[in-house]
Design a protein around this motif. Structure first.
Motif, PDB file in Angstrom:
ATOM      1  N   GLY A 143       0.855  -1.078  -0.074  1.00 45.34           N
ATOM      2  CA  GLY A 143      -0.045   0.001   0.052  1.00 45.34           C
ATOM      3  C   GLY A 143       0.796   1.162   0.075  1.00 45.34           C
ATOM      4  N   GLY A 144       0.314   2.314   0.539  1.00 48.56           N
ATOM      5  CA  GLY A 144       1.099   3.712   0.558  1.00 48.56           C
ATOM      6  C   GLY A 144       0.494   4.447  -0.517  1.00 48.56           C
ATOM      7  N   ARG A 145       0.894   5.707  -0.586  1.00 50.88           N
ATOM      8  CA  ARG A 145       0.465   6.650  -1.513  1.00 50.88           C
ATOM      9  C   ARG A 145       0.684   6.301  -2.714  1.00 50.88           C
ATOM     10  NH1 ARG A 145       1.848  10.827  -4.518  1.00 50.88           N
ATOM     11  NH2 ARG A 145       4.361  10.587  -3.775  1.00 50.88           N
ATOM     12  N   LEU A 146       2.068   5.800  -3.025  1.00 51.25           N
ATOM     13  CA  LEU A 146       2.260   5.146  -4.411  1.00 51.25           C
ATOM     14  C   LEU A 146       2.224   3.660  -4.049  1.00 51.25           C
ATOM     15  CD1 LEU A 146       5.462   7.120  -5.846  1.00 51.25           C
ATOM     16  CD2 LEU A 146       3.017   7.314  -6.308  1.00 51.25           C
ATOM     17  N   PRO A 147       1.228   2.905  -4.294  1.00 58.57           N
ATOM     18  CA  PRO A 147       1.108   1.664  -3.868  1.00 58.57           C
ATOM     19  C   PRO A 147       2.510   0.580  -4.260  1.00 58.57           C
ATOM     20  CG  PRO A 147      -0.831   2.370  -5.042  1.00 58.57           C
ATOM     21  CD  PRO A 147      -0.028   3.407  -5.301  1.00 58.57           C
TER      22      PRO A 147
ATOM     23  N   ASN B 238      -8.172   6.411  -7.300  1.00 59.84           N
ATOM     24  CA  ASN B 238      -7.742   6.312  -8.659  1.00 59.84           C
ATOM     25  C   ASN B 238      -7.789   4.814  -9.291  1.00 59.84           C
ATOM     26  OD1 ASN B 238      -5.238   5.472  -7.840  1.00 59.84           O
ATOM     27  ND2 ASN B 238      -4.465   7.522  -8.174  1.00 59.84           N
ATOM     28  N   GLY B 239      -8.156   3.608  -8.687  1.00 59.28           N
ATOM     29  CA  GLY B 239      -8.166   2.480  -9.174  1.00 59.28           C
ATOM     30  C   GLY B 239      -7.710   1.536  -7.989  1.00 59.28           C
ATOM     31  N   THR B 240      -7.930   0.335  -8.213  1.00 57.74           N
ATOM     32  CA  THR B 240      -7.630  -0.841  -7.393  1.00 57.74           C
ATOM     33  C   THR B 240      -6.414  -1.651  -8.053  1.00 57.74           C
ATOM     34  OG1 THR B 240      -9.841  -1.212  -6.974  1.00 57.74           O
ATOM     35  CG2 THR B 240      -8.650  -3.039  -6.570  1.00 57.74           C
TER      36      THR B 240
END
Ligand SMILES: Nc1ncnc2c1ncn2[C@@H]1O[C@H](COP(=O)(O)OP(=O)(O)O)[C@@H](O)[C@H]1O
Ligand SMILES: [Mg+2]
Ligand SMILES: [Zn+2]
Length: 511
Positions: free
Chosen positions: A286-290, A334-336
């Motif tokens: 995870g995280g801001r930028l997965p 913005n998406g999964t």
């Protein structure tokens, strides 16, 4: 003037082609970039402008517009710098557009025009090949990641000037190619660790073999120094060798995490052993930028949680979803994002704070203290471990005797046979291992004859087992029978499977 280059973004563990359009027109000298861009991509403007100037290209004061499409996927990271620079050079007429019309380009630019490595090169090159691109230009530091993909020419580059020269005149660079077979031949089990390093511990080794054969999660309880860590580290050495597809899947994950270290492909099964201070995000991703977490970095291998009660309770609880689904789903506005997380969970615990319970010569912990210590592990998590074993300290005399221990290859050969039996049995199901059986399929595949049914029922009542424990015993018995190459589950298989439950009764149930 208008020009178009091709690049790619990462989504989950796969690449997606991104078109980079550049337009130059008269008007106020501004440089705009559009197309659902993350902050690093927006900053590409500055890096590209300065890198172009410092590489000796004259960029007249005009209005420049760059568009990255498709617009519905978010573009993150710095890999678009190079294709943006190339599209701009095309739009200004420094490069003929045909020179890069069938080439996929990625790379981060330094202000001095050097090209830096980026994450996710392997899935991007793989996607480019699938989409029919004939060539790709990638950072030199990532070149081995691209070179393992067959069916596309990979060119590693170090500077913007080098790329422009290459696009103007094909001859300046050679494609890099690494033959797969050789990579796989090279490792040929020159493992640094082997099960034969472990003296004695017959029972623990047997339980581990069963666990690996059926992909059952395993919990080891024992005092410090009893060899729990030593045993755990050797588990990947008895798993069957990685197939190319498995290796590709793991390598994509490591590429995205920036952990491929330019080695091309991951050829050994991962062993991940995160410290108990790990955050939830680092564990499951995870995280801001997965970014993939430890559960995905352990894909196709082992996730080892040493000193399980020391982990934050909520950190451990999030493991339940990936354990169930064998993948991680991260939802963002913005998406999964979906990452594989097909790992075997191995955990070790000391039986109490001091580590020596129930040895009353060494352990002074009160029963309540022991209860509290082990109580940190919730029942639902405990339920994920099909097999629980006790690691018993071996004495110095045993250690000193140099008896011949079975090596990992011999064990691996038995594991492989048991796994093939499972693959055959489940070929019409969407599962591979006995550990994946659910109550309905247990009924179908773990049939017992009357006397064994009675044996299990008796244990069920005597040990006060839950329905879940009952099912786990049957799944493990199925694996033991498979190792025995026996189509029918027999009494001895059931009895052995029951033993792997009695321990958590001893430590967790009857306290
Ligand atoms: N069965 C064994 N055979 C050989 N060495 C052992 C064995 N058990 C323990 N050791 C030695 O003791 C050390 C400590 O074992 P370790 O695996 O760290 O124990 P634990 O994780 O249970 O605390 C090992 O590194 C190894 O050198
Ligand atoms: Mg240890
Ligand atoms: Zn104690």
């Amino acid at each position: 003037m208008f020009s178009k280059a091709f690049s790619a973004a990462i989504h989950g563990i796969d690449g997606m082609i991104v078109t980079v359009e550049a337009d130059v027109s008269d008007g106020l000298p501004v440089f705009d970039m559009v197309g659902f861009l993350g902050s690093e991509v927006k900053e590409a403007r500055e890096r590209v402008k300065i890198a172009l100037k410092n590489s000796g290209f004259k960029i007249p004061a005009k209005r420049i517009t760059v568009n990255l499409s498709p617009a519905d996927i978010r573009k993150e990271g710095t890999a678009f710098d190079l294709p943006v620079a190339i599209a701009i050079l095309g739009a200004f007429g420094h490069l003929p557009e045909e020179s890069f019309k069938d080439i996929l380009i990625i790379g981060e630019l330094s202000l001095n025009g050097r090209i830096n490595k980026v994450n996710g090169v392997l899935p991007i090159v793989y996607c480019a090949m699938q989409q029919g691109f004939k060539k790709c230009i990638i950072p030199m530091e990532n070149s081995r990641e691209g070179a393992v993909v067959e069916g596309i020419e990979t060119y590693g580059v170090s500077t913007l000037v080098e790329v422009v020269k290459f696009l103007n005149d094909e001859e300046t660079l050679e494609p890099l190619y690494i033959p797969r077979e050789e990579m796989f031949k090279d490792i040929s089990h020159k493992e640094s660790m082997d099960f034969s390093d472990v003296t004695g511990q017959r029972a623990a080794k047997r339980a581990i073999e069963i666990a690996v054969a059926g992909m059952h999660n395993i919990l080891m309880i024992g005092p410090p120094g009893s060899g729990k860590t030593m045993l755990a580290k050797r588990i990947p050495t008895i798993m069957p060798e990685l197939s190319f597809d498995e290796s590709m899947e793991i390598s994509k994950i490591y590429s995205i995490a920036g952990m491929l270290d330019n080695q091309g492909l991951i050829l050994r099964r991962p062993f991940r052993s995160p410290h108990h201070t790990i955050t939830t995000t680092a564990l499951v991703g995870g995280g801001r930028l997965p970014r993939p977490g430890e559960v995905s970095l352990a894909d196709q291998g082992v996730l080892f949680l040493d000193e399980l009660p020391e982990f934050q309770k909520n950190t451990i609880e999030v493991l339940r979803q990936p354990l169930e689904d064998r993948l991680v789903t991260i939802s963002r506005l913005n998406g999964t994002y979906v990452y594989p997380a097909n790992f075997m969970l191995v955990a070790a615990i000391n039986p109490c704070n001091c580590g020596f319970y129930p040895d009353r010569n060494r352990c002074n912990c009160s029963i309540n203290q022991v209860k509290r210590y082990l109580g940190k592990i919730s029942q639902p998590l405990l339920d994920r471990f099909d097999i629980c074993i006790e690691a018993i300290e071996i004495n110095y005399r045993e250690l000193a005797i140099k008896q011949k221990e079975e090596n990992s290859e011999e064990i691996r050969n038995r594991v492989r046979i048991a796994r093939e039996i499972q693959m055959n049995r489940y070929k019409d199901q969407s599962i591979y291992f006995n550990s994946q059986l659910i109550p309905r399929t247990i009924k179908a595949y773990c049939k017992l004859d009357k006397k064994d049914q009675d044996l299990l029922e008796e244990a069920f009542i005597k040990m006060n087992l839950s329905a879940r424990a009952y099912h786990r015993i049957l799944k493990v018995a199925r694996t033991i029978a498979d190792l025995d190459q026996s189509p029918q589950i027999k009494s001895k298989h059931i009895s052995e499977a029951i033993c792997y439950r009695s321990l958590d009764q001893k430590y967790f149930g009857t306290l």
